[in-house]
Design a protein around this motif. Sequence first.
Motif, PDB file in Angstrom:
ATOM      1  N   ASP A  84      -2.373  27.451  51.349  1.00  0.00           N
ATOM      2  CA  ASP A  84      -3.561  27.958  51.090  1.00  0.00           C
ATOM      3  C   ASP A  84      -4.319  28.527  50.875  1.00  0.00           C
ATOM      4  OD1 ASP A  84      -3.785  27.428  47.655  1.00  0.00           O
ATOM      5  OD2 ASP A  84      -5.612  25.947  47.771  1.00  0.00           O
ATOM      6  N   SER A  92       1.918  35.106  38.452  1.00  0.00           N
ATOM      7  CA  SER A  92       1.215  35.572  39.549  1.00  0.00           C
ATOM      8  C   SER A  92       1.019  34.667  40.433  1.00  0.00           C
ATOM      9  CB  SER A  92       1.306  36.748  40.180  1.00  0.00           C
ATOM     10  OG  SER A  92      -0.035  36.726  40.636  1.00  0.00           O
ATOM     11  N   ARG A  93      -0.001  34.012  39.964  1.00  0.00           N
ATOM     12  CA  ARG A  93      -0.490  32.586  40.576  1.00  0.00           C
ATOM     13  C   ARG A  93      -0.957  32.023  39.579  1.00  0.00           C
ATOM     14  NH1 ARG A  93      -4.665  37.449  42.730  1.00  0.00           N
ATOM     15  NH2 ARG A  93      -3.502  37.820  44.971  1.00  0.00           N
ATOM     16  N   ARG A  94      -1.217  30.523  40.034  1.00  0.00           N
ATOM     17  CA  ARG A  94      -0.855  29.453  39.310  1.00  0.00           C
ATOM     18  C   ARG A  94      -2.185  28.188  39.150  1.00  0.00           C
ATOM     19  NH1 ARG A  94       2.134  29.207  35.096  1.00  0.00           N
ATOM     20  NH2 ARG A  94       3.655  30.534  34.692  1.00  0.00           N
ATOM     21  N   LYS A 125      -4.983  33.171  46.779  1.00  0.00           N
ATOM     22  CA  LYS A 125      -4.195  32.401  46.083  1.00  0.00           C
ATOM     23  C   LYS A 125      -4.615  32.121  45.312  1.00  0.00           C
ATOM     24  CE  LYS A 125      -0.467  28.935  45.678  1.00  0.00           C
ATOM     25  NZ  LYS A 125      -0.854  27.771  45.371  1.00  0.00           N
ATOM     26  N   GLN A 126      -5.715  31.155  45.404  1.00  0.00           N
ATOM     27  CA  GLN A 126      -6.899  31.086  44.246  1.00  0.00           C
ATOM     28  C   GLN A 126      -7.733  31.820  43.062  1.00  0.00           C
ATOM     29  OE1 GLN A 126      -5.841  27.842  43.192  1.00  0.00           O
ATOM     30  NE2 GLN A 126      -4.642  27.993  45.199  1.00  0.00           N
ATOM     31  N   GLU A 175      -6.538  21.442  41.943  1.00  0.00           N
ATOM     32  CA  GLU A 175      -5.053  22.122  42.491  1.00  0.00           C
ATOM     33  C   GLU A 175      -4.222  21.378  43.917  1.00  0.00           C
ATOM     34  OE1 GLU A 175      -1.712  24.839  44.595  1.00  0.00           O
ATOM     35  OE2 GLU A 175      -3.538  24.779  42.224  1.00  0.00           O
TER      36      GLU A 175
END
Length: 178
Positions: free
Chosen positions: A63, A30-32, A67-68, A52
């Motif tokens: 961002d 779901s997050r990359r 997300k991270q 990133e």
Amino acid sequence: MIAARDILEALIALSEGRIWASELGFFSGSRRIDFWTLEPTHSQGFRASAYEIKISRADFLRDSIEKQDGALRWSDRFWYVTPPGLLAVADLPDWAGLQEWDGIAFKVRRKAPPRAKQAPDWELIVSLLRNSGDCRRDVGLIKAQAMFLQGRVDQLLRQEKLRNDYQLNRWMKKAVLA
């Protein structure tokens, strides 16, 4: 204009000796994170770094720490990597460093602050193995290029043999006629 792919290729090229993965997924994908490296030595503390890549300010503004989360959880350092002048150091969150790629070299604008990463879990390990497939694809690409080049060498050798045979036959005909 510098593209994300240019930056990714430079990161890969400079990651010799490290374990790396591109598009490493966290939380069941779901997050990359665009790029992730691991120093495979105890003396380096098995340091993990997350990268990133941002090539537009709008993308950077979308961002967030949420997300991270995965990248921050399993990395000792977090870097934004951009073309020169895209971000100001003041734009960065306190948990991130900034590197700029000008097409020739990376310039560290702000060092990534050290972080205490969590121990990896099975989901991270599986994701790392799955997404380190670039390494396998690189091997496949190298094999394909080697096969192409071997085919080209074989073709050139056949052509050289034909030329040599032709010249030998011409020489022999001249010798017989003489």
